[in-house]
Design a protein around this motif. Sequence first.
Motif, PDB file in Angstrom:
ATOM      1  N   GLU A 100       0.839  -1.207   0.000  1.00  0.00           N
ATOM      2  CA  GLU A 100       0.000   0.000   0.000  1.00  0.00           C
ATOM      3  C   GLU A 100       0.871   1.254   0.000  1.00  0.00           C
ATOM      4  O   GLU A 100       0.553   2.242  -0.667  1.00  0.00           O
ATOM      5  CB  GLU A 100      -0.934  -0.003   1.202  1.00  0.00           C
ATOM      6  N   SER A 101       1.981   1.206   0.710  1.00  0.00           N
ATOM      7  CA  SER A 101       2.909   2.345   0.747  1.00  0.00           C
ATOM      8  C   SER A 101       3.534   2.593  -0.616  1.00  0.00           C
ATOM      9  O   SER A 101       3.711   3.743  -1.027  1.00  0.00           O
ATOM     10  CB  SER A 101       4.019   2.093   1.774  1.00  0.00           C
TER      11      SER A 101
ATOM     12  N   PRO B  61       2.447  -0.915  -8.726  1.00  0.00           N
ATOM     13  CA  PRO B  61       1.886  -1.695  -7.615  1.00  0.00           C
ATOM     14  C   PRO B  61       1.071  -2.903  -8.088  1.00  0.00           C
ATOM     15  O   PRO B  61       1.036  -3.942  -7.417  1.00  0.00           O
ATOM     16  CB  PRO B  61       0.987  -0.711  -6.872  1.00  0.00           C
ATOM     17  N   LEU B  62       0.435  -2.782  -9.247  1.00  0.00           N
ATOM     18  CA  LEU B  62      -0.344  -3.911  -9.771  1.00  0.00           C
ATOM     19  C   LEU B  62       0.565  -5.065 -10.175  1.00  0.00           C
ATOM     20  O   LEU B  62       0.243  -6.231  -9.939  1.00  0.00           O
ATOM     21  CB  LEU B  62      -1.195  -3.464 -10.959  1.00  0.00           C
ATOM     22  N   VAL B  63       1.704  -4.750 -10.762  1.00  0.00           N
ATOM     23  CA  VAL B  63       2.674  -5.783 -11.135  1.00  0.00           C
ATOM     24  C   VAL B  63       3.217  -6.461  -9.882  1.00  0.00           C
ATOM     25  O   VAL B  63       3.303  -7.697  -9.818  1.00  0.00           O
ATOM     26  CB  VAL B  63       3.814  -5.189 -11.995  1.00  0.00           C
ATOM     27  N   VAL B  64       3.558  -5.662  -8.868  1.00  0.00           N
ATOM     28  CA  VAL B  64       4.044  -6.223  -7.602  1.00  0.00           C
ATOM     29  C   VAL B  64       3.002  -7.174  -7.024  1.00  0.00           C
ATOM     30  O   VAL B  64       3.312  -8.304  -6.635  1.00  0.00           O
ATOM     31  CB  VAL B  64       4.363  -5.104  -6.587  1.00  0.00           C
ATOM     32  N   LEU B  65       1.776  -6.718  -6.961  1.00  0.00           N
ATOM     33  CA  LEU B  65       0.704  -7.526  -6.384  1.00  0.00           C
ATOM     34  C   LEU B  65       0.506  -8.821  -7.166  1.00  0.00           C
ATOM     35  O   LEU B  65       0.437  -9.905  -6.585  1.00  0.00           O
ATOM     36  CB  LEU B  65      -0.598  -6.720  -6.357  1.00  0.00           C
TER      37      LEU B  65
ATOM     38  N   LEU C 116      -5.514  -0.758  -4.827  1.00  0.00           N
ATOM     39  CA  LEU C 116      -4.206  -0.158  -5.099  1.00  0.00           C
ATOM     40  C   LEU C 116      -4.302   0.965  -6.132  1.00  0.00           C
ATOM     41  O   LEU C 116      -3.601   1.975  -6.021  1.00  0.00           O
ATOM     42  CB  LEU C 116      -3.206  -1.224  -5.552  1.00  0.00           C
ATOM     43  N   ILE C 117      -5.171   0.806  -7.103  1.00  0.00           N
ATOM     44  CA  ILE C 117      -5.368   1.873  -8.097  1.00  0.00           C
ATOM     45  C   ILE C 117      -5.867   3.147  -7.415  1.00  0.00           C
ATOM     46  O   ILE C 117      -5.377   4.248  -7.694  1.00  0.00           O
ATOM     47  CB  ILE C 117      -6.330   1.409  -9.208  1.00  0.00           C
TER      48      ILE C 117
ATOM     49  N   GLY D  57      -5.548   5.195   2.756  1.00  0.00           N
ATOM     50  CA  GLY D  57      -5.271   4.083   1.849  1.00  0.00           C
ATOM     51  C   GLY D  57      -5.486   2.736   2.520  1.00  0.00           C
ATOM     52  O   GLY D  57      -6.077   1.822   1.942  1.00  0.00           O
ATOM     53  N   SER D  58      -5.017   2.609   3.757  1.00  0.00           N
ATOM     54  CA  SER D  58      -5.222   1.355   4.495  1.00  0.00           C
ATOM     55  C   SER D  58      -6.695   1.092   4.765  1.00  0.00           C
ATOM     56  O   SER D  58      -7.172  -0.038   4.634  1.00  0.00           O
ATOM     57  CB  SER D  58      -4.475   1.392   5.834  1.00  0.00           C
ATOM     58  N   LEU D  59      -7.411   2.133   5.157  1.00  0.00           N
ATOM     59  CA  LEU D  59      -8.850   1.972   5.406  1.00  0.00           C
ATOM     60  C   LEU D  59      -9.580   1.579   4.126  1.00  0.00           C
ATOM     61  O   LEU D  59     -10.443   0.693   4.138  1.00  0.00           O
ATOM     62  CB  LEU D  59      -9.444   3.250   5.993  1.00  0.00           C
ATOM     63  N   LEU D  60      -9.228   2.227   3.037  1.00  0.00           N
ATOM     64  CA  LEU D  60      -9.851   1.909   1.756  1.00  0.00           C
ATOM     65  C   LEU D  60      -9.555   0.461   1.356  1.00  0.00           C
ATOM     66  O   LEU D  60     -10.459  -0.267   0.946  1.00  0.00           O
ATOM     67  CB  LEU D  60      -9.350   2.865   0.675  1.00  0.00           C
ATOM     68  N   PHE D  61      -8.301   0.055   1.490  1.00  0.00           N
ATOM     69  CA  PHE D  61      -7.925  -1.318   1.148  1.00  0.00           C
ATOM     70  C   PHE D  61      -8.729  -2.308   1.991  1.00  0.00           C
ATOM     71  O   PHE D  61      -9.240  -3.305   1.484  1.00  0.00           O
ATOM     72  CB  PHE D  61      -6.419  -1.534   1.351  1.00  0.00           C
TER      73      PHE D  61
END
Length: 187
Positions: free
Chosen positions: A33-34, A53-57, A93-94, A119-123
Amino acid sequence: MKENKNTILAGGILLIAVLGRLIPHTSNFTPVESVALFAGAYLSARYFAFLLPLVVLYITDLFLNNTILRAFYAADDGFIWYKNYMLYSAVSLIVIVAIGSLIKGKIKMWTVGLGAISGSLLFFLVSNFGVWIHSTIYPKTVTGLVECYTLALPFLRNSILSTVLFTAVLFGMYELAKRKVPSFIEG
Protein backbone atom coordinates in the motif's frame (compact mmCIF):
# COMPACT_ATOMS: atom_id res chain seq x y z
CA MET A 1 17.72 11.48 -18.28
CA LYS A 2 14.87 12.06 -15.82
CA GLU A 3 13.02 9.00 -17.18
CA ASN A 4 16.12 6.86 -16.53
CA LYS A 5 16.25 8.10 -12.93
CA ASN A 6 12.52 7.48 -12.61
CA THR A 7 13.06 3.92 -13.85
CA ILE A 8 15.83 3.35 -11.30
CA LEU A 9 13.57 4.72 -8.55
CA ALA A 10 10.70 2.52 -9.70
CA GLY A 11 12.97 -0.51 -9.82
CA GLY A 12 14.11 0.14 -6.26
CA ILE A 13 10.61 0.45 -4.86
CA LEU A 14 9.53 -2.60 -6.88
CA LEU A 15 12.29 -4.61 -5.24
CA ILE A 16 11.32 -3.34 -1.77
CA ALA A 17 7.67 -4.24 -2.35
CA VAL A 18 8.34 -7.71 -3.74
CA LEU A 19 10.76 -8.59 -0.96
CA GLY A 20 8.40 -7.10 1.62
CA ARG A 21 5.64 -9.44 0.52
CA LEU A 22 7.74 -12.56 0.09
CA ILE A 23 9.91 -12.56 3.20
CA PRO A 24 8.20 -13.99 6.28
CA HIS A 25 6.06 -11.34 7.96
CA THR A 26 3.08 -10.84 10.21
CA SER A 27 -0.26 -10.99 8.38
CA ASN A 28 -0.95 -7.83 6.35
CA PHE A 29 2.37 -6.22 7.34
CA THR A 30 3.76 -5.41 3.89
CA PRO A 31 4.87 -2.29 1.98
CA VAL A 32 2.50 -2.73 -0.99
CA GLU A 33 0.00 0.00 0.00
CA SER A 34 2.91 2.34 0.75
CA VAL A 35 4.44 1.63 -2.65
CA ALA A 36 1.14 2.51 -4.33
CA LEU A 37 0.94 5.80 -2.41
CA PHE A 38 4.59 6.59 -3.16
CA ALA A 39 4.21 5.75 -6.85
CA GLY A 40 1.26 8.11 -7.15
CA ALA A 41 3.12 10.90 -5.38
CA TYR A 42 6.51 10.64 -7.08
CA LEU A 43 6.61 8.71 -10.33
CA SER A 44 6.36 11.10 -13.25
CA ALA A 45 5.12 8.49 -15.75
CA ARG A 46 1.46 8.21 -14.69
CA TYR A 47 0.87 4.87 -16.39
CA PHE A 48 3.91 3.48 -14.59
CA ALA A 49 2.70 4.79 -11.24
CA PHE A 50 -0.51 2.78 -11.66
CA LEU A 51 1.16 -0.25 -13.21
CA LEU A 52 3.97 -0.72 -10.68
CA PRO A 53 1.89 -1.70 -7.62
CA LEU A 54 -0.34 -3.91 -9.77
CA VAL A 55 2.67 -5.78 -11.13
CA VAL A 56 4.04 -6.22 -7.60
CA LEU A 57 0.70 -7.53 -6.38
CA TYR A 58 0.17 -9.91 -9.30
CA ILE A 59 3.68 -11.37 -9.33
CA THR A 60 3.75 -11.92 -5.59
CA ASP A 61 0.19 -13.33 -5.59
CA LEU A 62 1.18 -15.82 -8.29
CA PHE A 63 4.09 -16.99 -6.20
CA LEU A 64 2.23 -17.05 -2.87
CA ASN A 65 -0.95 -18.68 -4.20
CA ASN A 66 1.04 -21.48 -5.81
CA THR A 67 3.45 -22.12 -2.93
CA ILE A 68 2.92 -20.93 0.64
CA LEU A 69 -0.86 -20.40 0.37
CA ARG A 70 -1.53 -23.38 -1.89
CA ALA A 71 -3.30 -25.29 0.92
CA PHE A 72 -6.08 -22.68 0.85
CA TYR A 73 -6.78 -23.61 -2.77
CA ALA A 74 -6.67 -27.39 -2.50
CA ALA A 75 -9.77 -27.73 -4.70
CA ASP A 76 -8.03 -25.91 -7.58
CA ASP A 77 -6.13 -28.03 -10.07
CA GLY A 78 -2.99 -26.78 -11.76
CA PHE A 79 -1.29 -23.42 -11.58
CA ILE A 80 -3.39 -20.65 -10.04
CA TRP A 81 -3.34 -17.62 -12.34
CA TYR A 82 -6.21 -15.69 -10.80
CA LYS A 83 -8.47 -15.67 -7.75
CA ASN A 84 -11.42 -13.30 -7.27
CA TYR A 85 -9.85 -11.48 -4.32
CA MET A 86 -7.11 -10.21 -6.63
CA LEU A 87 -9.51 -7.86 -8.44
CA TYR A 88 -10.51 -6.12 -5.21
CA SER A 89 -6.91 -5.75 -4.10
CA ALA A 90 -5.99 -4.30 -7.51
CA VAL A 91 -8.87 -1.80 -7.44
CA SER A 92 -7.78 -0.73 -3.95
CA LEU A 93 -4.21 -0.16 -5.10
CA ILE A 94 -5.37 1.87 -8.10
CA VAL A 95 -7.31 4.17 -5.78
CA ILE A 96 -4.32 4.42 -3.41
CA VAL A 97 -2.14 5.50 -6.36
CA ALA A 98 -4.80 8.14 -7.11
CA ILE A 99 -4.59 9.30 -3.47
CA GLY A 100 -0.82 9.57 -3.93
CA SER A 101 -1.41 11.65 -7.06
CA LEU A 102 -3.56 14.03 -5.02
CA ILE A 103 -0.70 14.74 -2.61
CA LYS A 104 1.88 15.06 -5.40
CA GLY A 105 3.61 18.41 -4.92
CA LYS A 106 1.99 18.80 -1.47
CA ILE A 107 4.24 16.44 0.46
CA LYS A 108 3.87 17.27 4.13
CA MET A 109 3.85 14.95 7.11
CA TRP A 110 0.09 15.34 7.57
CA THR A 111 -0.80 14.83 3.88
CA VAL A 112 1.36 11.72 3.64
CA GLY A 113 0.06 10.38 6.97
CA LEU A 114 -3.53 11.01 5.97
CA GLY A 115 -2.86 9.33 2.61
CA ALA A 116 -1.35 6.27 4.33
CA ILE A 117 -4.20 5.86 6.81
CA SER A 118 -6.95 6.51 4.26
CA GLY A 119 -5.27 4.08 1.85
CA SER A 120 -5.22 1.35 4.50
CA LEU A 121 -8.85 1.97 5.41
CA LEU A 122 -9.85 1.91 1.76
CA PHE A 123 -7.93 -1.32 1.15
CA PHE A 124 -9.62 -2.88 4.17
CA LEU A 125 -13.11 -1.86 3.04
CA VAL A 126 -12.72 -2.87 -0.61
CA SER A 127 -10.78 -6.11 -0.14
CA ASN A 128 -13.05 -7.40 2.62
CA PHE A 129 -16.10 -6.48 0.58
CA GLY A 130 -14.63 -8.79 -2.05
CA VAL A 131 -14.17 -11.52 0.56
CA TRP A 132 -17.82 -11.14 1.57
CA ILE A 133 -19.06 -11.18 -2.03
CA HIS A 134 -17.13 -14.29 -3.06
CA SER A 135 -17.04 -16.27 0.16
CA THR A 136 -19.50 -19.00 1.04
CA ILE A 137 -18.76 -18.44 4.74
CA TYR A 138 -20.72 -15.20 5.12
CA PRO A 139 -24.41 -14.79 4.31
CA LYS A 140 -25.13 -12.15 1.65
CA THR A 141 -26.86 -9.90 4.16
CA VAL A 142 -25.89 -6.74 6.02
CA THR A 143 -25.23 -8.94 9.05
CA GLY A 144 -22.92 -11.14 6.97
CA LEU A 145 -21.04 -8.09 5.70
CA VAL A 146 -20.65 -6.70 9.23
CA GLU A 147 -19.43 -10.10 10.42
CA CYS A 148 -16.86 -10.20 7.60
CA TYR A 149 -15.55 -6.74 8.48
CA THR A 150 -15.56 -7.52 12.20
CA LEU A 151 -13.53 -10.70 11.79
CA ALA A 152 -11.05 -8.82 9.58
CA LEU A 153 -10.36 -6.07 12.15
CA PRO A 154 -7.12 -7.68 13.44
CA PHE A 155 -5.73 -7.45 9.89
CA LEU A 156 -6.64 -3.74 9.69
CA ARG A 157 -4.38 -2.90 12.63
CA ASN A 158 -1.38 -4.53 10.94
CA SER A 159 -2.24 -2.92 7.62
CA ILE A 160 -2.38 0.58 9.13
CA LEU A 161 0.79 0.08 11.16
CA SER A 162 2.77 -1.30 8.22
CA THR A 163 1.49 1.31 5.80
CA VAL A 164 2.35 4.17 8.14
CA LEU A 165 5.80 2.69 8.84
CA PHE A 166 6.71 1.84 5.23
CA THR A 167 5.27 5.13 3.98
CA ALA A 168 7.42 7.04 6.46
CA VAL A 169 10.49 5.09 5.32
CA LEU A 170 9.83 5.45 1.56
CA PHE A 171 8.83 9.11 1.63
CA GLY A 172 11.45 9.96 4.25
CA MET A 173 14.30 8.30 2.35
CA TYR A 174 13.23 9.96 -0.89
CA GLU A 175 12.98 13.42 0.67
CA LEU A 176 16.34 12.92 2.39
CA ALA A 177 17.89 11.85 -0.93
CA LYS A 178 16.45 14.97 -2.59
CA ARG A 179 18.25 17.11 -0.04
CA LYS A 180 21.52 15.18 0.01
CA VAL A 181 21.82 14.25 -3.69
CA PRO A 182 19.55 16.68 -5.54
CA SER A 183 21.26 16.10 -8.88
CA PHE A 184 20.14 12.48 -8.91
CA ILE A 185 16.52 13.03 -7.93
CA GLU A 186 15.82 16.29 -9.77
CA GLY A 187 18.20 16.20 -12.71
